[in-house]
Write a protein that holds these residues in place. Structure first.
Motif, PDB file in Angstrom:
ATOM      1  N   ALA A  76      87.750 156.083 126.365  1.00  0.00           N
ATOM      2  CA  ALA A  76      88.813 155.497 125.542  1.00  0.00           C
ATOM      3  C   ALA A  76      89.022 156.314 124.279  1.00  0.00           C
ATOM      4  O   ALA A  76      90.158 156.521 123.838  1.00  0.00           O
ATOM      5  CB  ALA A  76      88.458 154.054 125.200  1.00  0.00           C
ATOM      6  N   VAL A  77      87.938 156.794 123.664  1.00  0.00           N
ATOM      7  CA  VAL A  77      88.057 157.623 122.470  1.00  0.00           C
ATOM      8  C   VAL A  77      88.786 158.919 122.793  1.00  0.00           C
ATOM      9  O   VAL A  77      89.630 159.393 122.023  1.00  0.00           O
ATOM     10  CB  VAL A  77      86.668 157.914 121.880  1.00  0.00           C
ATOM     11  N   GLU A  78      88.492 159.507 123.946  1.00  0.00           N
ATOM     12  CA  GLU A  78      89.160 160.742 124.356  1.00  0.00           C
ATOM     13  C   GLU A  78      90.658 160.523 124.540  1.00  0.00           C
ATOM     14  O   GLU A  78      91.476 161.341 124.124  1.00  0.00           O
ATOM     15  CB  GLU A  78      88.537 161.266 125.655  1.00  0.00           C
ATOM     16  N   ARG A 120     107.448 162.448 124.336  1.00  0.00           N
ATOM     17  CA  ARG A 120     106.344 163.401 124.167  1.00  0.00           C
ATOM     18  C   ARG A 120     104.998 162.705 124.384  1.00  0.00           C
ATOM     19  O   ARG A 120     104.081 163.281 125.006  1.00  0.00           O
ATOM     20  CB  ARG A 120     106.413 164.002 122.766  1.00  0.00           C
ATOM     21  N   LEU A 121     104.873 161.495 123.880  1.00  0.00           N
ATOM     22  CA  LEU A 121     103.629 160.751 124.081  1.00  0.00           C
ATOM     23  C   LEU A 121     103.433 160.396 125.547  1.00  0.00           C
ATOM     24  O   LEU A 121     102.311 160.456 126.066  1.00  0.00           O
ATOM     25  CB  LEU A 121     103.629 159.490 123.229  1.00  0.00           C
ATOM     26  N   GLU A 122     104.520 160.014 126.229  1.00  0.00           N
ATOM     27  CA  GLU A 122     104.433 159.705 127.655  1.00  0.00           C
ATOM     28  C   GLU A 122     103.910 160.908 128.435  1.00  0.00           C
ATOM     29  O   GLU A 122     103.039 160.770 129.315  1.00  0.00           O
ATOM     30  CB  GLU A 122     105.799 159.297 128.184  1.00  0.00           C
ATOM     31  N   CYS A 123     104.435 162.085 128.114  1.00  0.00           N
ATOM     32  CA  CYS A 123     104.004 163.295 128.826  1.00  0.00           C
ATOM     33  C   CYS A 123     102.536 163.608 128.548  1.00  0.00           C
ATOM     34  O   CYS A 123     101.784 163.980 129.461  1.00  0.00           O
ATOM     35  CB  CYS A 123     104.881 164.476 128.415  1.00  0.00           C
ATOM     36  N   ALA A 124     102.120 163.456 127.291  1.00  0.00           N
ATOM     37  CA  ALA A 124     100.736 163.759 126.940  1.00  0.00           C
ATOM     38  C   ALA A 124      99.772 162.820 127.651  1.00  0.00           C
ATOM     39  O   ALA A 124      98.751 163.250 128.211  1.00  0.00           O
ATOM     40  CB  ALA A 124     100.554 163.665 125.425  1.00  0.00           C
ATOM     41  N   VAL A 125     100.091 161.523 127.646  1.00  0.00           N
ATOM     42  CA  VAL A 125      99.223 160.565 128.328  1.00  0.00           C
ATOM     43  C   VAL A 125      99.256 160.773 129.829  1.00  0.00           C
ATOM     44  O   VAL A 125      98.238 160.667 130.510  1.00  0.00           O
ATOM     45  CB  VAL A 125      99.628 159.129 127.956  1.00  0.00           C
ATOM     46  N   GLY A 126     100.444 161.090 130.370  1.00  0.00           N
ATOM     47  CA  GLY A 126     100.552 161.340 131.808  1.00  0.00           C
ATOM     48  C   GLY A 126      99.677 162.498 132.253  1.00  0.00           C
ATOM     49  O   GLY A 126      99.017 162.421 133.292  1.00  0.00           O
ATOM     50  N   ARG A 127      99.659 163.570 131.461  1.00  0.00           N
ATOM     51  CA  ARG A 127      98.796 164.709 131.813  1.00  0.00           C
ATOM     52  C   ARG A 127      97.326 164.323 131.724  1.00  0.00           C
ATOM     53  O   ARG A 127      96.509 164.727 132.564  1.00  0.00           O
ATOM     54  CB  ARG A 127      99.084 165.885 130.880  1.00  0.00           C
ATOM     55  N   ALA A 128      96.979 163.551 130.701  1.00  0.00           N
ATOM     56  CA  ALA A 128      95.578 163.144 130.558  1.00  0.00           C
ATOM     57  C   ALA A 128      95.141 162.237 131.699  1.00  0.00           C
ATOM     58  O   ALA A 128      94.029 162.361 132.217  1.00  0.00           O
ATOM     59  CB  ALA A 128      95.381 162.442 129.217  1.00  0.00           C
TER      60      ALA A 128
END
Length: 355
Positions: A180-182, A207-215
């Motif tokens: 969760a921290v990561e 931009r946040l959607e893309c970042a979380v999607g990649r993670a």
């Protein structure tokens, strides 16, 4: 760290416990005589010393215990007998074991101190203090982690003064622990960069959607998602929200009126958003004297002894103080008092006040 001292403060009574025990044993042995066989109990001194002291102190207590055992052996006329030698061997053996235990304990304490130091640096980088003044706003934050001795968890917040106004985010990562921290670090990193470069709140959300999607795509195990509330506060007296399945912001007007600014329809959290399910912006007025409180469900779901949830609206009056941080600290203390201890979930709050 002093290798001969404990890593944490020790009750002074525990420091004197080895000497007190040996004194009691010596007195009892003198009073009872050699027939009772109390001489081996002198080894309790170095045994207790190894629990709270360094290895040098344990060795010193052990030497004192051997001396005391020898003197008592002479007094009881046992020094030349098997019982006397057995008692001396017991004291020497316990002393050696206590010294070894103290060395191992201090080594673990040194490693733990190093890990804590690294963790504190990482925590400060991840959830750095928000600016007390951002544009035309004053800001305050409060964070209580559900993990013992931790300062952060899966909740996140940030305030950035950008060209279009002040932009803020609060979020809650599904789950707990390092994963969760990561994920929180991923969201905050993307927000801090995009908040300065994206001119539109919708593009910032993308931009946040893309970042979380990649993670999420690169992670293993359970599916992760992040509820988040984005806001853009401009100097023309309005605030625009973008809500990804997060609790709505609470608005406190100068007259004490409290309301929640909710979207017409809640969108899915980050990590679960589909192309056609993106949130729509919504707004409200935000002028001088108004306050915005962003929070995570660790606040509203804090349960009292009777099972009741924390009454956030009823306690909004605690935010009337002149200093935003002191007012928010008072609200945080009230949440902890309601829950009678640390919450079962991370609890983050972000307060923005229009100057």
């Amino acid at each position: 760290m002093d290798r001969d001292q404990p890593a944490a403060p020790v009750n002074p009574a525990l420091r004197f416990l080895p000497y007190a025990v040996m004194t009691v044993v010596a007195g009892a042995d003198v009073a009872a005589g050699p027939e009772v066989g109390l001489l081996p109990l002198v080894s309790l001194g170095p045994a207790f010393a190894g629990l709270v002291g360094g290895w040098r102190r344990t060795a010193a207590v052990g030497a004192l215990a051997l001396t005391l055992c020898g003197l008592l052996g002479v007094y009881d006329a046992l020094l030349g007998e098997r019982r006397g030698y057995t008692a001396m061997a017991a004291v020497a053996g316990v002393t050696a074991a206590g010294v070894a235990a103290a060395v191992m304990r201090q080594h673990r304490e040194a490693e733990l101190a190093s890990v804590r130091s690294i963790a504190e640096v990482a925590q400060r980088v991840l959830l750095r203090p928000v600016p007390r003044r951002a544009g035309h706003l004053r800001a305050a934050v409060s964070y209580t982690s559900a993990v013992a001795e931790a300062r952060i968890g899966g909740d996140l917040y940030e305030v950035v003064a950008a060209a279009n106004g002040v932009r803020a985010i609060i979020g809650d990562v599904q789950g707990k622990g390092l994963a969760a921290v990561e994920m929180a670090a991923t969201v905050l990193g993307a927000f801090r960069e995009a908040a300065h470069t994206e001119g539109d709140l919708l593009r910032l959300g993308t931009r946040l959607e893309c970042a979380v999607g990649r993670a999420v795509a690169g992670s293993e195990g359970d599916e992760k998602f992040v509820t988040a509330l984005l806001a853009e506060i401009t100097e023309d007296g309005r605030v625009v929200f973008l809500n990804y399945g997060h609790a709505p912001a609470m608005v406190i007007r100068p007259g004490g009126h409290v309301s929640f600014v909710e979207p017409s329809e809640y969108a899915l959290p980050l990590g679960l958003v589909a192309e056609g399910d993106r949130p729509r912006p919504y707004q409200t007025r935000f002028g001088p004297g108004d306050q915005l409180l962003f929070y995570t469900d660790g606040v509203t779901e804090a349960r009292g002894r009777d099972g009741s949830f924390y009454p956030l609206v009823e306690r909004a009056g605690l935010l009337a103080g002149t200093d935003p941080q002191q007012a928010l600290d008072a609200l945080c203390a009230d949440v902890l008092a309601h829950a009678e201890g640390p919450p079962h979930d991370d609890a983050a709050m972000l307060l923005l006040r229009c100057r």
